[in-house]
Design a protein around this motif. Structure first.
Motif, short mmCIF file in Angstrom:
data_model
loop_
_atom_site.label_atom_id
_atom_site.label_comp_id
_atom_site.label_asym_id
_atom_site.label_seq_id
_atom_site.Cartn_x
_atom_site.Cartn_y
_atom_site.Cartn_z
N LEU A 12 33.93 -40.02 -18.00
CA LEU A 12 34.32 -39.15 -16.89
C LEU A 12 35.54 -38.31 -17.28
O LEU A 12 35.61 -37.11 -16.96
CB LEU A 12 34.62 -39.99 -15.65
N ARG A 13 36.48 -38.92 -18.00
CA ARG A 13 37.66 -38.16 -18.46
C ARG A 13 37.25 -37.07 -19.45
O ARG A 13 37.79 -35.97 -19.43
CB ARG A 13 38.68 -39.10 -19.07
N LEU A 14 36.29 -37.39 -20.32
CA LEU A 14 35.81 -36.38 -21.27
C LEU A 14 35.12 -35.23 -20.53
O LEU A 14 35.30 -34.07 -20.87
CB LEU A 14 34.86 -37.01 -22.29
N VAL A 15 34.32 -35.58 -19.53
CA VAL A 15 33.61 -34.55 -18.76
C VAL A 15 34.60 -33.66 -18.03
O VAL A 15 34.38 -32.45 -17.90
CB VAL A 15 32.62 -35.21 -17.77
N SER A 16 35.71 -34.22 -17.58
CA SER A 16 36.70 -33.41 -16.86
C SER A 16 37.32 -32.34 -17.75
O SER A 16 37.89 -31.37 -17.25
CB SER A 16 37.79 -34.31 -16.26
N LEU A 17 37.19 -32.49 -19.05
CA LEU A 17 37.72 -31.50 -19.99
C LEU A 17 36.76 -30.33 -20.21
O LEU A 17 37.13 -29.32 -20.80
CB LEU A 17 38.03 -32.16 -21.33
N ARG A 30 28.19 -36.45 -18.81
CA ARG A 30 28.76 -37.77 -18.52
C ARG A 30 27.82 -38.87 -19.02
O ARG A 30 28.25 -39.82 -19.66
CB ARG A 30 29.00 -37.92 -17.03
N THR A 31 26.53 -38.73 -18.75
CA THR A 31 25.56 -39.72 -19.20
C THR A 31 25.52 -39.77 -20.73
O THR A 31 25.53 -40.85 -21.32
CB THR A 31 24.15 -39.37 -18.65
#
Length: 85
Positions: A12-17, A30-31
């Motif tokens: 989720l943190r990676l997706v927020s980037l 995210r998946t």
């Protein structure tokens, strides 16, 4: 080792980037991030904290026994040298 919840939070943190323009791809990313992270961590051959703690205790007991044996040998060598003189 990281559990599934930790992996999901990291994903989720990676997706927020990811830039906002790719919002529709967030769930897919995210998946994918979760799957890649989980697979990568499994390949690292990590041990759990519990396994690590058990092995640390075994090592500490072994170290204590070894120290005792080294002292005993040194004492026996001292006694043998005293008898030989």
């Amino acid at each position: 080792m990281m559990d599934r919840q930790d992996i999901d939070q990291l994903a989720l943190r990676l997706v927020s980037l990811v830039p906002p323009g790719l919002a529709q791809a967030h769930q897919d990313l995210r998946t994918n991030f979760s799957d890649v992270l989980a697979h990568g961590l499994r390949r690292l051959d990590l041990v759990t904290r519990e396994e690590f703690d058990v092995q640390s205790q075994v090592l500490a007991r072994t170290r204590a026994k070894l120290d005792g044996l080294e002292k005993r040998i040194a004492d026996l060598e001292t006694m043998a040298a005293a008898r030989g003189s």
